[in-house]
Design an enzyme around this catalytic site. Structure first.
Site, PDB file in Angstrom:
ATOM      1  CB  THR A 107     -33.106 -19.322 -36.390  1.00  0.00           C
ATOM      2  OG1 THR A 107     -31.986 -20.038 -35.872  1.00  0.00           O
ATOM      3  CG2 THR A 107     -32.728 -18.723 -37.725  1.00  0.00           C
ATOM      4  CD  GLU A 126     -30.723 -25.148 -42.166  1.00  0.00           C
ATOM      5  OE1 GLU A 126     -31.311 -25.611 -41.171  1.00  0.00           O
ATOM      6  OE2 GLU A 126     -29.690 -24.477 -42.078  1.00  0.00           O
TER       7      GLU A 126
HETATM    8  N1  HSE Z   1     -28.307 -17.059 -41.939  1.00  0.00           N
HETATM    9  C1  HSE Z   1     -29.234 -17.524 -40.960  1.00  0.00           C
HETATM   10  C2  HSE Z   1     -29.553 -16.407 -39.974  1.00  0.00           C
HETATM   11  C3  HSE Z   1     -28.609 -18.700 -40.314  1.00  0.00           C
HETATM   12  O1  HSE Z   1     -28.624 -15.847 -39.407  1.00  0.00           O
HETATM   13  O2  HSE Z   1     -30.709 -16.079 -39.756  1.00  0.00           O
HETATM   14  C4  HSE Z   1     -29.250 -19.198 -39.100  1.00  0.00           C
HETATM   15  O3  HSE Z   1     -28.747 -20.457 -38.802  1.00  0.00           O
END
Ligand code: HSE
Length: 305
Positions: A180, A128
């Site tokens: 992201t 991740e």
């Molecule tokens: N929690 C993270 C975000 C997940 O929203 O930035 C992204 O996959």
């Protein structure tokens, strides 16, 4: 045993008021992965899909997770991993998490399940970090544990499995790209106390409502006053999709991960199907290609096949 195959499911994280902590596992789509033991202490990646993901282990989410796994296990052999992705990268339904989790869970079976689920999430966090630049576990935890999970802390890692009733998710994935890292960069460093109170009240209520199967309270608690108001500008027709879904009978929902997918929860499969139709009706007016998925919230995460 020299080879293990798994199905690694899509997951929804940031469950409305549970930004960066609450997630759940879908039944489908799933990535298909096979991990084989090889004699050399290295990782080899074979991609069996058309996404063109890197095959250098240091640049591949599954590869990075397996390198961390080999290091932590102190083994003198390595792994070859064959991946057929069905969860489109960048869709917001845990594509990178599925790759990282599938790899370490399958490899773990090849060393007689030496690592616990918690340790496997920790190892998958390396993947991740490569994918998004941040060590978050909100998609990894439900991918490995199944059902609804809450990441109470990432350092030290502390994962809470949440009891939940029968629930169905409808997801619409508009084929647009949202990075992201960019969706994180737009978030504020500080939030007004009244919004924070509202969100942690909703999150506490949502967890209690899931455990009590109180669908009315689930619906009232699916409210986010912090992230959704900012990020929804990245997703065309977000308000229209949400409005049409609620009208079609959804309990509530929001942006899946950092988008572009939007998810809604429903009490019955019939309602989830109707929500899918309502979402599609909104999106067909945009000219943007999209997919929809209707899936049970799956009590199991990764499945061995
Ligand atoms: N929690 C993270 C975000 C997940 O929203 O930035 C992204 O996959």
């Amino acid at each position: 045993m020299d080879e293990v195959s798994v199905l690694a499911p899509a997951t929804v994280a940031n469950v409305v008021c549970g930004f960066d902590c609450l997630g759940f596992a879908l039944s489908e789509p799933c990535d298909e992965m096979t991990v084989r033991r090889i004699d050399t202490r290295e990782v080899r990646i074979i991609n069996r899909d058309d996404y063109g993901l890197p095959t250098e282990p240091e640049k591949n989410v599954a590869g990075v997770a397996l390198l961390a796994f080999i290091e932590a296990a102190g083994i003198d052999f390595g792994f070859e991993v064959e991946i057929t992705k069905h969860i489109m990268p960048g869709s917001g339904i845990g594509s990178s998490a599925a790759s990282a989790c599938g790899a370490v869970v399958a490899a773990n079976r090849l060393i007689d399940d030496r690592f616990t689920k918690l340790e496997l999430v920790e190892l998958a966090m390396a993947g991740e970090a490569l994918a998004s630049g941040s060590r978050h576990a909100d998609n990894l935890a439900p991918c490995i544990y199944g059902g609804f999970t809450l990441v109470r802390s990432t350092d030290p890692l502390d994962i809470v499995e949440i009891d939940f009733p029968s629930l169905f998710a409808t997801v619409i994935h508009p084929q647009i790209e949202i990075k992201t890292s960019e969706a994180r960069a737009m978030l504020p460093k500080e939030v007004p106390l009244k919004n924070a109170i509202r969100n942690w009240s909703n999150l506490g209520a949502l967890v209690a409502a899931l455990a009590k199967a109180d669908y009315g309270l689930i619906s009232r608690s699916l409210e986010d006053t912090i992230i959704e108001p900012l990020r929804k500008s990245l997703i065309p027709k977000f308000d229209e999709v949400k409005g049409a879904s609620l009208q079609a009978g959804a309990l509530g929902g929001s942006i899946s991960g950092s988008g572009p997918s939007i998810f809604m929860l429903s009490e019955t499969p019939e309602s989830a199907e109707k929500v899918g139709e309502a979402m599609s009706a909104v999106y067909t007016t945009t000219g943007i290609d999209f997919n929809t998925y209707v899936s049970q919230i799956h009590p199991q995460g990764i499945r061995f096949v």
